[in-house]
Design a protein around this motif. Sequence first.
Motif, PDB file in Angstrom:
ATOM      1  N   CYS A 197     -48.443  91.321  65.119  1.00 18.26           N
ATOM      2  CA  CYS A 197     -48.456  90.353  64.134  1.00 18.26           C
ATOM      3  C   CYS A 197     -46.886  91.104  63.197  1.00 18.26           C
ATOM      4  O   CYS A 197     -46.372  89.749  63.101  1.00 18.26           O
ATOM      5  CB  CYS A 197     -49.201  90.444  63.271  1.00 18.26           C
ATOM      6  SG  CYS A 197     -50.345  89.984  63.470  1.00 18.26           S
ATOM      7  N   ARG A 198     -46.953  91.729  62.799  1.00 20.44           N
ATOM      8  CA  ARG A 198     -45.249  92.424  62.359  1.00 20.44           C
ATOM      9  C   ARG A 198     -43.898  92.287  62.740  1.00 20.44           C
ATOM     10  O   ARG A 198     -43.019  92.317  62.280  1.00 20.44           O
ATOM     11  CB  ARG A 198     -45.802  94.170  61.606  1.00 20.44           C
ATOM     12  CG  ARG A 198     -45.291  94.627  60.551  1.00 20.44           C
ATOM     13  CD  ARG A 198     -45.051  96.149  60.513  1.00 20.44           C
ATOM     14  NE  ARG A 198     -46.314  95.582  60.185  1.00 20.44           N
ATOM     15  CZ  ARG A 198     -47.424  96.201  59.026  1.00 20.44           C
ATOM     16  NH1 ARG A 198     -46.524  95.551  57.912  1.00 20.44           N
ATOM     17  NH2 ARG A 198     -48.411  96.202  58.162  1.00 20.44           N
ATOM     18  N   GLN A 199     -44.561  92.403  64.543  1.00 21.16           N
ATOM     19  CA  GLN A 199     -43.386  92.240  65.288  1.00 21.16           C
ATOM     20  C   GLN A 199     -42.632  90.647  64.778  1.00 21.16           C
ATOM     21  O   GLN A 199     -41.811  90.288  64.946  1.00 21.16           O
ATOM     22  CB  GLN A 199     -43.258  92.486  66.726  1.00 21.16           C
ATOM     23  CG  GLN A 199     -41.947  92.630  67.562  1.00 21.16           C
ATOM     24  CD  GLN A 199     -41.278  93.558  66.799  1.00 21.16           C
ATOM     25  OE1 GLN A 199     -41.432  94.978  66.846  1.00 21.16           O
ATOM     26  NE2 GLN A 199     -39.761  92.327  66.583  1.00 21.16           N
ATOM     27  N   ALA A 200     -43.322  90.022  65.453  1.00 18.41           N
ATOM     28  CA  ALA A 200     -43.401  88.544  65.648  1.00 18.41           C
ATOM     29  C   ALA A 200     -43.188  87.990  63.702  1.00 18.41           C
ATOM     30  O   ALA A 200     -42.477  86.763  64.382  1.00 18.41           O
ATOM     31  CB  ALA A 200     -44.750  87.674  65.903  1.00 18.41           C
ATOM     32  N   SER A 201     -43.590  88.695  62.856  1.00 15.40           N
ATOM     33  CA  SER A 201     -43.149  87.840  60.838  1.00 15.40           C
ATOM     34  C   SER A 201     -41.813  88.239  61.481  1.00 15.40           C
ATOM     35  O   SER A 201     -40.940  87.758  60.379  1.00 15.40           O
ATOM     36  CB  SER A 201     -43.733  89.176  60.498  1.00 15.40           C
ATOM     37  OG  SER A 201     -43.539  88.395  59.726  1.00 15.40           O
ATOM     38  N   ASP A 202     -41.211  89.641  61.741  1.00 17.98           N
ATOM     39  CA  ASP A 202     -39.852  89.705  62.130  1.00 17.98           C
ATOM     40  C   ASP A 202     -39.167  88.930  62.764  1.00 17.98           C
ATOM     41  O   ASP A 202     -37.840  88.518  62.382  1.00 17.98           O
ATOM     42  CB  ASP A 202     -39.936  92.034  62.603  1.00 17.98           C
ATOM     43  CG  ASP A 202     -40.490  92.754  61.641  1.00 17.98           C
ATOM     44  OD1 ASP A 202     -40.869  92.458  60.355  1.00 17.98           O
ATOM     45  OD2 ASP A 202     -40.105  93.737  61.912  1.00 17.98           O
ATOM     46  N   TRP A 203     -39.893  88.299  63.576  1.00 21.50           N
ATOM     47  CA  TRP A 203     -38.825  87.865  64.790  1.00 21.50           C
ATOM     48  C   TRP A 203     -38.365  86.237  64.229  1.00 21.50           C
ATOM     49  O   TRP A 203     -37.484  85.673  65.023  1.00 21.50           O
ATOM     50  CB  TRP A 203     -39.537  87.422  66.108  1.00 21.50           C
ATOM     51  CG  TRP A 203     -38.825  88.322  67.103  1.00 21.50           C
ATOM     52  CD1 TRP A 203     -38.341  89.642  67.251  1.00 21.50           C
ATOM     53  CD2 TRP A 203     -39.829  89.273  68.181  1.00 21.50           C
ATOM     54  NE1 TRP A 203     -37.559  90.151  67.879  1.00 21.50           N
ATOM     55  CE2 TRP A 203     -39.627  90.256  68.928  1.00 21.50           C
ATOM     56  CE3 TRP A 203     -41.266  89.007  68.226  1.00 21.50           C
ATOM     57  CZ2 TRP A 203     -39.867  91.152  69.954  1.00 21.50           C
ATOM     58  CZ3 TRP A 203     -42.435  89.614  69.645  1.00 21.50           C
ATOM     59  CH2 TRP A 203     -41.094  90.690  70.474  1.00 21.50           C
ATOM     60  N   GLN A 204     -39.276  85.559  62.597  1.00 26.83           N
ATOM     61  CA  GLN A 204     -38.949  84.582  62.587  1.00 26.83           C
ATOM     62  C   GLN A 204     -38.163  83.996  61.918  1.00 26.83           C
ATOM     63  O   GLN A 204     -37.248  83.299  61.419  1.00 26.83           O
ATOM     64  CB  GLN A 204     -40.037  84.497  61.720  1.00 26.83           C
ATOM     65  CG  GLN A 204     -41.412  84.985  62.027  1.00 26.83           C
ATOM     66  CD  GLN A 204     -41.551  83.641  63.487  1.00 26.83           C
ATOM     67  OE1 GLN A 204     -41.499  81.518  63.316  1.00 26.83           O
ATOM     68  NE2 GLN A 204     -42.432  83.946  64.528  1.00 26.83           N
ATOM     69  N   ARG A 205     -37.152  85.597  61.958  1.00 28.23           N
ATOM     70  CA  ARG A 205     -35.790  85.557  60.963  1.00 28.23           C
ATOM     71  C   ARG A 205     -34.596  85.309  62.257  1.00 28.23           C
ATOM     72  O   ARG A 205     -33.280  84.724  61.021  1.00 28.23           O
ATOM     73  CB  ARG A 205     -35.511  86.575  60.192  1.00 28.23           C
ATOM     74  CG  ARG A 205     -36.031  86.952  58.937  1.00 28.23           C
ATOM     75  CD  ARG A 205     -35.779  89.014  58.197  1.00 28.23           C
ATOM     76  NE  ARG A 205     -35.636  89.701  59.577  1.00 28.23           N
ATOM     77  CZ  ARG A 205     -36.549  90.329  59.326  1.00 28.23           C
ATOM     78  NH1 ARG A 205     -37.726  91.018  58.864  1.00 28.23           N
ATOM     79  NH2 ARG A 205     -36.033  91.560  60.240  1.00 28.23           N
ATOM     80  N   ILE A 206     -34.909  85.634  63.085  1.00 26.46           N
ATOM     81  CA  ILE A 206     -33.683  85.284  64.312  1.00 26.46           C
ATOM     82  C   ILE A 206     -34.181  84.329  64.872  1.00 26.46           C
ATOM     83  O   ILE A 206     -33.802  83.381  65.600  1.00 26.46           O
ATOM     84  CB  ILE A 206     -33.379  86.158  65.287  1.00 26.46           C
ATOM     85  CG1 ILE A 206     -34.719  86.975  65.665  1.00 26.46           C
ATOM     86  CG2 ILE A 206     -33.119  86.799  64.293  1.00 26.46           C
ATOM     87  CD1 ILE A 206     -33.911  87.997  66.605  1.00 26.46           C
ATOM     88  N   GLN A 207     -35.563  83.522  64.856  1.00 28.15           N
ATOM     89  CA  GLN A 207     -36.079  82.454  66.032  1.00 28.15           C
ATOM     90  C   GLN A 207     -37.636  81.607  65.006  1.00 28.15           C
ATOM     91  O   GLN A 207     -38.881  82.325  65.588  1.00 28.15           O
ATOM     92  CB  GLN A 207     -36.505  82.433  67.511  1.00 28.15           C
ATOM     93  CG  GLN A 207     -36.824  81.028  68.754  1.00 28.15           C
ATOM     94  CD  GLN A 207     -36.739  81.579  69.487  1.00 28.15           C
ATOM     95  OE1 GLN A 207     -36.486  82.723  70.522  1.00 28.15           O
ATOM     96  NE2 GLN A 207     -37.994  81.045  70.295  1.00 28.15           N
ATOM     97  N   PRO A 208     -37.213  81.517  64.268  1.00 34.10           N
ATOM     98  CA  PRO A 208     -38.490  80.471  63.438  1.00 34.10           C
ATOM     99  C   PRO A 208     -38.892  79.775  64.370  1.00 34.10           C
ATOM    100  O   PRO A 208     -38.919  79.405  65.341  1.00 34.10           O
ATOM    101  CB  PRO A 208     -37.978  79.617  62.920  1.00 34.10           C
ATOM    102  CG  PRO A 208     -36.762  79.950  62.703  1.00 34.10           C
ATOM    103  CD  PRO A 208     -35.996  80.933  63.201  1.00 34.10           C
ATOM    104  N   GLY A 209     -40.973  79.345  64.751  1.00 32.72           N
ATOM    105  CA  GLY A 209     -41.310  79.219  65.718  1.00 32.72           C
ATOM    106  C   GLY A 209     -42.041  79.928  66.738  1.00 32.72           C
ATOM    107  O   GLY A 209     -43.040  79.361  67.433  1.00 32.72           O
ATOM    108  N   LEU A 210     -41.317  81.307  66.807  1.00 35.07           N
ATOM    109  CA  LEU A 210     -41.922  82.291  68.366  1.00 35.07           C
ATOM    110  C   LEU A 210     -43.348  82.800  67.531  1.00 35.07           C
ATOM    111  O   LEU A 210     -43.064  83.280  66.883  1.00 35.07           O
ATOM    112  CB  LEU A 210     -40.766  83.200  67.908  1.00 35.07           C
ATOM    113  CG  LEU A 210     -41.322  84.117  69.591  1.00 35.07           C
ATOM    114  CD1 LEU A 210     -40.671  82.964  70.809  1.00 35.07           C
ATOM    115  CD2 LEU A 210     -40.472  85.510  69.159  1.00 35.07           C
ATOM    116  N   TYR A 211     -44.156  82.156  68.604  1.00 33.56           N
ATOM    117  CA  TYR A 211     -45.513  83.169  68.453  1.00 33.56           C
ATOM    118  C   TYR A 211     -45.855  84.056  69.321  1.00 33.56           C
ATOM    119  O   TYR A 211     -45.151  84.442  70.174  1.00 33.56           O
ATOM    120  CB  TYR A 211     -46.723  81.575  68.747  1.00 33.56           C
ATOM    121  CG  TYR A 211     -46.642  81.763  69.721  1.00 33.56           C
ATOM    122  CD1 TYR A 211     -47.218  81.937  70.583  1.00 33.56           C
ATOM    123  CD2 TYR A 211     -46.167  80.306  70.521  1.00 33.56           C
ATOM    124  CE1 TYR A 211     -47.877  81.530  72.561  1.00 33.56           C
ATOM    125  CE2 TYR A 211     -45.694  79.783  72.030  1.00 33.56           C
ATOM    126  CZ  TYR A 211     -47.369  79.809  72.964  1.00 33.56           C
ATOM    127  OH  TYR A 211     -47.263  79.956  74.167  1.00 33.56           O
TER     128      TYR A 211
END
Length: 607
Positions: free
Chosen positions: A401-415
């Motif tokens: 979850c922490r990693q996916a939250s970080d990815w939202q900055r470069i690809q919003p909506g990535l689950y």
Amino acid sequence: MDDRHRPGVEEFVTAWATALHRAHYVPISAGQRHRIVSALADRLVAAVLTDPVRPGDGQRIGADLVAAGFGSPEALGGTIAVIGARLLAALGVADDPTRATRLNGLLADLAAGFASAAHDRSLREQDTVRLAALAARTQAEEALRVSEARFRRFATHDQLTGLPNLTRFTEELGRLCSAAVPVDRVGVCCLDVDDFAAVNDVLGHQVGDLLLREIANRLAALTDPRIDLVARLDSDRFAILVRDTTCAEDAIKIADRALATLAAPFRVNGTEVPLTASAGVAEGTVADDGATLMRDSEIALHWAKADGKATLRRFDQDRSAADAARYRLSAAMPAALHRGEFTAAYQPIAALRSGRLAGVEALARWRHPQLGLLTAARFIDLAEHTGLVVALGRHLLEQACRQASDWQRIQPGLYVSVNVSVRQLRQNGLAGEVAQILDRTGLPPHLLQLEVTEQAVIDLTGVVTESLAALMALGVRIVIDDFGIGYANLANLRSLPLHGLKLDASLTRPSAQPVRRPGARRPGTDDDFLRTVVSLGHRLGLVVTAEGIETAQQALRLTATGCDNGQGWHFGRPVPPDEITASIVAQRDRDAVSHDTARPAFPAQQR
């Protein structure tokens, strides 16, 4: 905890004291008898558990038992029966082969010390008799010989069935493995009656005892010149000692015959009792240690039980080594989790129509300090078995979850998709833990997808249903993983709070088409079958993801069936998070230059 005060040891002392009281009258009070037995039990417990072994402990205990006045063969028989049946269980080491072997040796020494002390005592009594009346000498000596024979039989034979016991079996095995006997190879067949406890529970212990006698009679009736000894080891466990074997197959054939003879129904007190048994076989040269052969046969018996019962297994060194390796991994896991050696690798999940990255699945990995990077296949079953999977799952979920939250900055909506074990689902408070993790990491609930197996949702009652409903209420996605190979009930599928299905990789591979008989209907193709499954998912309002896509051709085929998402090596293997990040950034940069949004984002970094 002091060994003397372990739960169950006091019950063992009481049982021993009761057996002595019933076997032999000694003019002392119950309290005195209990104190005598308690002191002997303390020494016996120490002899079983303390390293190194002190020679002579068993003989001294046997001699002191005689010195306390319990010098009859019935007292010895009751003592050996109670110790053999209860002591290891009372100490909580019933499954420890090392302690079992030590106890067998102590029992043999105890019997020898008892016989020696009884013999000495008898001799002293003879001296008194000889002084009083030399004419009674012949009668006294004969009585002594009979008494010693009774002592020996009680020490080496099972009182219920009359078969040799574990002490006698161990002695004979050691004798065959000694250089004094002209035997080259021996085999040990260890047998255990399957689910015998149910017989005692349902029909009673009296019927159970009668049944054990019948089992003993059948095994003793086996005729083969290579059968050296048939023994009852304990409870419903028996053993056959085979001599002059040429290979393991000789012992296996005898074990097969034993299982066959026990498979025929028994009739006890007018009741037909069907039974099955399991067997473990070990065979080797006499150069092998007898205790090792015995241990190996018991390990093989454990395999037979684990593999479904009513069968036999031969001891296999490779399987034993694999079991030992699995045990070492299992034992190392708690400390490894504490040290942070468990991490996640991420595999892309692509939208099939656009080829673009839709999400990732977090897959557990163990950075083992000696074995390197281990995939989940090496340790997840161990974690499930020990219960560590709950703590491990919580650790990996927060990491993902922490990693996916970080990815939202470069690809919003990535689950991110994370596997949830059956144990986790059955634990109270799962939804609360997930909510706390989402709060700490800042990941929106709808971008967390939890994968559960079909096995986990067979029975939608109690905690599982409550957990799924609470997770759905949070806004978390729930999908069925490996759909198509388990036991999912379609009615349950309709009522579950699901977001999607992940089709097992076996469904995406071509199958062998059945031979069509003249006049028979045309069999459906693989694509027909896939379209039906995908259509079912869509009609239930579910997103369908196909696993195991390894080629572009498979991706096109799954796209044509209407499948929504795809996962597999074609889109990328599981990789560290920084490689996913690099792929996202690279595709974003290409999009900024070319504005070609139809170009697939994966496979961008195939490895």
